[in-house]
Design an enzyme around this catalytic site. Structure first.
Site, mmCIF file in Angstrom:
data_model
loop_
_atom_site.group_PDB
_atom_site.id
_atom_site.type_symbol
_atom_site.label_atom_id
_atom_site.label_comp_id
_atom_site.label_asym_id
_atom_site.label_seq_id
_atom_site.Cartn_x
_atom_site.Cartn_y
_atom_site.Cartn_z
ATOM 1 N N CYS A 1 0.588 -1.462 -0.254
ATOM 2 C CA CYS A 1 -0.022 0.310 0.241
ATOM 3 C C CYS A 1 0.328 1.218 0.029
ATOM 4 C CB CYS A 1 -1.106 0.322 1.453
ATOM 5 S SG CYS A 1 -2.158 -1.627 1.559
ATOM 6 N N HIS B 1 -3.871 6.924 3.130
ATOM 7 C CA HIS B 1 -4.329 6.059 2.390
ATOM 8 C C HIS B 1 -4.895 5.934 3.239
ATOM 9 C CE1 HIS B 1 -4.539 1.699 1.106
ATOM 10 N NE2 HIS B 1 -4.223 1.373 2.769
ATOM 11 N N ASN C 1 -10.269 0.888 -0.928
ATOM 12 C CA ASN C 1 -8.994 0.973 -0.659
ATOM 13 C C ASN C 1 -8.414 0.214 -2.011
ATOM 14 O OD1 ASN C 1 -6.445 0.297 -0.262
ATOM 15 N ND2 ASN C 1 -6.660 -0.588 2.513
#
Length: 356
Positions: A142, A284, A313
């Protein structure tokens, strides 16, 4: 992946070991000249997933924080193609042709192929397959975009290159476990890109500090076991579940609580006065709970950019998608200082302060 936090929590005592002092002030003369994005055409409402897996209506929004997300059509929307669409938009907004960059970095947590890496695939999709422009991949799950931004910005600051293209393109939908509600309702597909270049002397744009922390003891908390040399597709020990992403959400959150306060201290943002100087936060988009925890830190004067509800996400594309939205909507303006903040599988935490 879940976030962590806040300073003053039990985690504040966990930083604790090596490198707990402030990160050096880099003052890299680099600016983001243009940002772009691409979201797949197929929009998937959370109700569709809830009906498929037997969840009550509204479960996904309440628990994951996602109302709808976009999922790619694999035959027509390959990751490299999606990344190229975002890159072309970023180049247009930067006022350059794609061939004017000196480096192309694919910064994705998911891979289109095992070999070659996504850099050459992206270069080819941009029509630059004969250009010779260096093209490579940086993979930090990520946090891949931030890792690639650091790599490219350092090269620009030290005069090795003038301009770089950093692209994160993710197709998470192919590896979702529909027996795990917190996974199948959370993730979306998408791509985002940034053109980085040397900032003019009269420009306020700078990269200030970068802080990383990794706790490898948490590698099994968020993982996709298959596809590598450990569980190859035709391996004798490989099972179908190895091709699906697995996540222990609560364990990831607890580990995040050990990571982010340390990162905040390294950035010099461990007190309210320091955070008050920030004007924006692009985190994030890990989950609803993760964003709530970031809220609890107390960025009183900063606009928090949120994309989770309408994108899910998007792994490494989440942070640049937040940057792009923040700039497009006027939450992030030229000359204003903010922070990129997040956690990723591994487990790692990162923070990067910059003046846009």
């Amino acid at each position: 992946m879940q976030h962590s936090l806040p300073p003053g929590s039990a985690a504040h005592a966990a930083g604790e070991c090596r490198g707990a002092g402030a990160a050096p002030d880099l003052d890299w003369r680099v600016r983001i000249a243009g940002l772009g994005r691409y979201l797949p055409r197929r929009c998937v409402d959370s109700a569709q997933i809830e009906d498929r897996v037997g969840l009550p209506r509204g479960w996904a929004l309440e628990n994951s924080g996602v109302e709808f997300r976009h999922w790619a059509e694999p035959e027509t929307e390959r990751a490299s193609w999606m990344g190229a669409q975002a890159a072309l938009q970023a180049c247009e907004r930067a006022g350059i042709e794609p061939g004017a960059v000196d480096l192309i970095v694919n910064a994705s947590g998911s891979a289109e192929r095992a070999i070659p890496d996504g850099g050459p695939l992206l270069q080819r999709e941009l029509g630059l397959g004969r250009s010779g422009i260096p093209a490579l991949s940086v993979h930090a799950t990520c946090l891949s975009f931030v890792a690639a931004l650091e790599l490219a910005a350092e090269r620009i600051h030290h005069g090795r290159i003038e301009r770089a293209l950093v692209v994160s393109s993710e197709i998470a939908s192919v590896g979702l476990d529909f027996a795990n509600p917190e996974v199948c309702t959370l993730f979306g597909d998408g791509a985002a890109a940034a053109v980085l270049e040397r900032a003019p002397h009269d420009s306020p744009s700078r990269i200030h500090r970068i802080a990383w922390r990794t706790l490898g003891e948490g590698v099994e908390i968020t993982t996709l076991r298959g596809g590598g040399s450990w569980r190859p597709p035709l391996g004798p020990s490989t099972v179908p579940a190895d091709a699906l992403f697995s996540m222990q959400g609560q364990a990831a959150l607890r580990s995040g609580i050990r990571l982010v306060p340390h990162v905040m201290r390294r950035l010099g943002l461990d007190d309210m006065a320091a955070r008050a100087a920030l004007r924006w936060v692009a985190p994030h988009q890990a989950s609803r709970a993760a964003l709530e925890v970031i809220d609890q830190i107390g960025f009183s004067g900063a606009a928090m950019v949120r994309t989770l509800r309408h994108t899910g996400n998007c792994i490494a594309a989440s942070i640049p998608l937040a940057l792009e939205q923040g700039v497009r909507e006027g939450l992030i303006r030229r000359g204003e200082t903010g922070v990129l903040l997040g956690t990723g599988a591994g487990l790692s935490g990162v923070g990067l302060t910059l003046t846009y």
